[in-house]
Design a protein around this motif. Structure first.
Motif, mmCIF file in Angstrom:
data_model
loop_
_atom_site.group_PDB
_atom_site.id
_atom_site.type_symbol
_atom_site.label_atom_id
_atom_site.label_comp_id
_atom_site.label_asym_id
_atom_site.label_seq_id
_atom_site.Cartn_x
_atom_site.Cartn_y
_atom_site.Cartn_z
ATOM 1 N N PHE A 71 0.975 -9.507 -11.487
ATOM 2 C CA PHE A 71 0.908 -9.195 -9.926
ATOM 3 C C PHE A 71 1.690 -7.938 -9.676
ATOM 4 N N SER A 90 3.029 -5.167 -6.423
ATOM 5 C CA SER A 90 3.767 -5.127 -5.099
ATOM 6 C C SER A 90 3.414 -3.507 -4.362
ATOM 7 N N GLU A 105 3.261 -9.705 -4.544
ATOM 8 C CA GLU A 105 2.492 -10.927 -5.472
ATOM 9 C C GLU A 105 1.018 -10.631 -5.044
ATOM 10 N N ILE A 106 0.617 -9.254 -5.351
ATOM 11 C CA ILE A 106 -0.859 -9.116 -5.333
ATOM 12 C C ILE A 106 -1.305 -9.294 -6.757
ATOM 13 N N ILE A 116 -10.625 -9.975 -2.989
ATOM 14 C CA ILE A 116 -9.196 -9.902 -3.371
ATOM 15 C C ILE A 116 -9.040 -8.430 -2.521
ATOM 16 N N GLN A 117 -9.959 -7.524 -2.799
ATOM 17 C CA GLN A 117 -9.642 -6.047 -2.312
ATOM 18 C C GLN A 117 -9.813 -6.186 -0.779
ATOM 19 N N LEU A 162 -7.014 -7.713 0.927
ATOM 20 C CA LEU A 162 -5.874 -7.014 1.051
ATOM 21 C C LEU A 162 -5.843 -5.759 1.875
ATOM 22 N N PHE A 175 1.427 -11.539 -0.373
ATOM 23 C CA PHE A 175 0.136 -11.675 -0.423
ATOM 24 C C PHE A 175 -0.310 -13.008 -0.693
ATOM 25 N N ARG A 176 0.130 -13.590 -1.682
ATOM 26 C CA ARG A 176 -0.182 -14.716 -2.185
ATOM 27 C C ARG A 176 -0.182 -16.094 -1.057
#
Length: 83
Positions: free
Chosen positions: A3, A5, A20-21, A34-35, A38, A57-58
């Motif tokens: 992960f 940050s 948590e990315i 995911i990109q 985000l 983010f999770r």
């Protein structure tokens, strides 16, 4: 799973941290999703007038993604040699 940050300043100039990315390889089927999520998440956080210091983010993905996709993305695989 690894992960990362991200820290930045929002519109008001206050420091914000997104934690948590997940770090994925480019050939992973969830990489593009995911990109995009985000970028959407950061844009919404950046423009918020309500101030929070930290965002997960999770937790956002848990609310935004379909549950089977979320489980597949964050499933815990067996670690080699107890590492």
């Amino acid at each position: 799973m690894l992960f990362k940050s991200l820290e930045f300043k929002n519109v008001v100039g206050q420091k914000v941290k997104v934690m948590e990315i997940p770090v994925l390889e480019e050939d992973n089927p969830y990489y593009f999703m995911i990109q995009v999520r985000l970028q959407t998440f950061i844009a919404s956080v950046y423009g918020e007038k309500k101030y929070h210091k930290r965002y997960s983010f999770r937790d956002y993905l848990k609310r935004a993604m379909r549950w089977p996709d979320y489980e597949q993305l964050f499933k815990n695989g067996e670690l080699k040699n107890n590492a």
